[in-house]
Structures are given as C-alpha cells and as structure tokens.
Motif scaffolding. Structure first.
Motif, PDB file in Angstrom:
ATOM      1  N   VAL A 246      23.402  20.627  28.519  1.00 46.01           N
ATOM      2  CA  VAL A 246      24.526  20.861  29.435  1.00 46.01           C
ATOM      3  C   VAL A 246      25.060  19.516  29.926  1.00 46.01           C
ATOM      4  O   VAL A 246      24.314  18.695  30.473  1.00 46.01           O
ATOM      5  CB  VAL A 246      24.091  21.724  30.626  1.00 46.01           C
ATOM      6  N   ASP A 248      28.290  19.434  31.705  1.00 42.55           N
ATOM      7  CA  ASP A 248      29.159  19.627  32.872  1.00 42.55           C
ATOM      8  C   ASP A 248      29.143  21.094  33.272  1.00 42.55           C
ATOM      9  O   ASP A 248      28.818  21.979  32.462  1.00 42.55           O
ATOM     10  CB  ASP A 248      30.592  19.183  32.546  1.00 42.55           C
ATOM     11  N   LYS A 249      29.503  21.338  34.541  1.00 42.00           N
ATOM     12  CA  LYS A 249      29.633  22.694  35.072  1.00 42.00           C
ATOM     13  C   LYS A 249      31.009  22.829  35.707  1.00 42.00           C
ATOM     14  O   LYS A 249      31.490  21.908  36.371  1.00 42.00           O
ATOM     15  CB  LYS A 249      28.558  22.980  36.117  1.00 42.00           C
ATOM     16  N   VAL A 257      29.728  26.250  31.547  1.00 44.39           N
ATOM     17  CA  VAL A 257      29.030  24.994  31.277  1.00 44.39           C
ATOM     18  C   VAL A 257      29.550  24.446  29.963  1.00 44.39           C
ATOM     19  O   VAL A 257      29.902  25.196  29.043  1.00 44.39           O
ATOM     20  CB  VAL A 257      27.492  25.165  31.210  1.00 44.39           C
ATOM     21  N   TYR A 288      26.690  32.588  32.526  1.00 47.59           N
ATOM     22  CA  TYR A 288      27.552  31.444  32.235  1.00 47.59           C
ATOM     23  C   TYR A 288      28.277  31.657  30.915  1.00 47.59           C
ATOM     24  O   TYR A 288      27.731  32.245  29.969  1.00 47.59           O
ATOM     25  CB  TYR A 288      26.736  30.154  32.118  1.00 47.59           C
ATOM     26  N   ILE A 312      23.294  20.287  35.120  1.00 42.24           N
ATOM     27  CA  ILE A 312      23.595  19.241  34.149  1.00 42.24           C
ATOM     28  C   ILE A 312      22.286  18.599  33.677  1.00 42.24           C
ATOM     29  O   ILE A 312      21.419  18.264  34.483  1.00 42.24           O
ATOM     30  CB  ILE A 312      24.536  18.189  34.773  1.00 42.24           C
TER      31      ILE A 312
END
Length: 365
Positions: A246, A248-249, A257, A288, A312
């Motif tokens: 991951v 970024d969110k 994500v 997600y 992240i």
C-alpha cells in the motif's frame, strides 16, 4: 522481506496440481502438455517436467522455449506461420499442428520430417466470453468441414480440438466431447492421436477426476488414439500470488488504497475480461477498493474486506496470479515490473528474476 511488487510461485501449491495431473495420466493414459501461452516461467520447468509430458506452444518463441527449457515432447501450433520462421519452428518441434488446410499444404515440404496435425473446430465451446470463444461466428480457429479435411488425411496423423475455456463442469465437457465424436468420428477413426486442448479445470476442488479419466480412456479406446491434454490454468491454478504494498490511502465516497502494482501492466486479463482480483480471506469489517498506480482510471484490482484497517506500508497478497500474467506483463506507464520469486518446498524464498530500468529502456527504441 523481498521488495514488492513480485510474483511468488509456491512450489508446494504447484505440486498439488502436478500430483492431480500425474494421477490423471495414470488413470486415463492421456498425456499432459503445459500450455506456454498461459504460463512460461521456466525456472520451475524442471520441477513440472517430473509430472508432465512436454509443452505446447502458440508461436516460434514459445516452441523454442519449450524445446530448450522444458524438453520432452514439444508440440508446435500457431494460428499462422510465416515463411521466414517455419524452418526454425520445425527444428524445435516433435509435432507441428496447422490451423488450416491452407497452411498445411503451403508448408507440406518444410514439415515433412516431423509429425503433423490439423486443428478442428467443432462449432461449440464452453466459453462465456465472445472474446475468448474459439467457436464464435466466423472463427478463424481450425477447420470444420469434414469434406475438406478428408483429402489431406495422408498429410497428417492427428488433430487438435480446443473448445474448452475455464470449464469446470464435467457434464458439459462430456456432452461436447460426445458431439465431437458424432461430428468428426470418421476422421478420428483414421487418426493416431488427438489433443483435446486446454481449458478443462480438472485440478479444481471437487472435480470428478476419476470420471474424467474414464471418459478420456473410453474416447481413446473407441477411436484408437493417444489422447493429449494441454493444461494451462489447470497446471498452475492457486500456485502463485502477486505481492504488493500500500502506497497511499484516499476517500472519495469509498475508502481507497493505491498499491505499487497495476492490473493494466501486471494482471491484464482482469482488465480485458472486467473481472476482480482475488484476496484471501476477503473477510472483515474494513472494506477498501484496491487500486493500481498507473494513470488508467479503471486500474482497479477490486473491492475487498480486511480484518484490520489498512495503513501505508501494509502488504497485500493478490491470489491466483500465475496464469496469463507473467506472459502478458508490460511496461505501461513505466510501472516497475514485478520480480519473480519461488517459495521452495522447504519454505525458503529465492528471487529468480528482477527487472530494472535497463529492461524498460531496452524494450523500446
């Protein structure tokens, strides 16, 4: 931990498929050839060769790879061979299967030194996708008219019939094979071998392997032919993951994500067939949308449920990523190409291939 992204081939999972293939060979007398169009990662060919009889190809490059890296029987097939490549194809093959009578007669002289076959099209398939349906209207894949095939029977000794696509239904396989027997029986009686192609998910859970073996054995006996199967997905299903991280969110009506991979570049079949990736166990209170890092708006792996909130730096294992992935991966957006790693039977990991800037640059001009 290895740097993501990377494909991880688990030999213990691969062995489970290989053992089912070996059992089917013993029960039915059929031979099994790895379909390189689906999976061509030659670092595990030595392992697979203990359970399989050879390879089948779709191009000059594939037949050469099968001959040099896998060994054993090497079948060559292509929708069309070019004049400049036919001699090299023949030099690497034990059998050459022509897609049309036109190609068979055109290259009769060049192929005279090896076993020859012809592809038949029965006009029916198990495909639910028009894009992948070999029996679609106006299909170019194989001959269907017995009256046209009969005059060239002295040039060939066998046939390839590929009309199963992601078919895990034995009854459907059985009914289509019965139709093939009725339609092409006079030709099959004159053959020495018949390849029934790939696309039969006989290594899947709960597939009636013994019934399948009995049906193949009966077909072989009724027509006096050596039966071949060309498993691709069946050979490598559930054996491999794509490991990603991951990066970024985001929230845009849904929790998103972004990971360090891309379906456009690394799992292209998902994009082509508009399918979702697989995550296990895909259960928990945190949902997600997992997105790729390319600029393509639809670069989305799917929506999944996780037991814990993702952060992240967390890693995600995308499941069942051996088939039609490493053979289709590309440099779209210059996204980092996944490495290829193997988990050995003792649990140890080894990286067998890494890709860098030089590979990207050299793929262009």
């Amino acid at each position: 931990m290895l740097q993501t992204p990377y494909y991880l081939i688990d030999k213990s999972r691969l062995r489970a498929n290989m053992e089912k293939i070996a059992k089917l060979r013993d029960l039915s007398g059929a031979k099994a050839l790895l379909a390189l169009k689906c999976f061509a990662t030659w670092s595990v060919f030595d392992f697979m060769a203990d359970y399989m009889d050879g390879t089948t190809s779709s191009s000059l490059n594939e037949v050469r790879l099968g001959h040099t890296r896998f060994g054993k029987e090497t079948h060559a097939y292509s929708v069309a061979y070019a004049d400049h490549e036919i001699d090299e194809v023949v030099s690497h093959a034990d059998k050459i299967i022509f897609n049309s009578i036109s190609q068979l007669t055109r290259f009769e002289r060049q192929s005279a030194g090896i076993i020859r076959g012809l592809r038949l099209n029965p006009g029916v398939s198990s495909s639910t996708f028009d894009l992948a349906d070999p029996a679609r209207p106006f299909s170019r894949l194989g001959e269907w008219d017995i009256s046209r095939v009969e005059p060239v029977m002295d040039l060939i000794s066998g046939f390839m019939i590929h009309n199963n696509c992601e078919n895990g239904d034995f009854e459907l396989f059985d009914s289509m094979l019965s139709r093939i027997e009725q339609e092409f029986g006079p030709l099959l009686k004159r053959a020495e071998w018949v390849s029934l192609g790939g696309g039969i998910h006989f290594t899947g859970e709960d597939y009636p392997l013994e019934k399948f073996a009995e049906r193949l054995k009966r077909f072989s006996g009724d027509f006096g032919v050596q039966v071949y199967l060309e498993p691709g997905e069946a050979a490598i299903t559930r054996s491999t993951t794509l490991e990603v991280t991951v990066l970024d969110k985001l929230f845009n009506g849904k929790d998103l994500v972004v990971v360090d991979s891309s379906i456009e570049a690394h799992l292209l079949d998902l994009l082509i067939y508009r399918e979702s990736a697989k995550v296990h166990p895909d259960a928990g209170p945190h949902r997600y949308m997992v997105c790729g890092k390319s600029c393509l708006a639809g670069d989305v792996f799917g929506e999944f449920d996780f037991p814990e909130a993702l952060e992240i730096g967390d890693r995600i294992s995308i499941q069942d990523t051996a088939g039609y992935t490493m053979v289709k991966k590309n440099w779209f957006n210059g996204v980092q190409m996944p490495s290829i790693a193997i988990r050995e039977l003792d649990g140890s990991l080894r990286t067998v291939r890494e890709f860098g800037y030089a590979d990207y640059e050299e793929s262009l001009s």
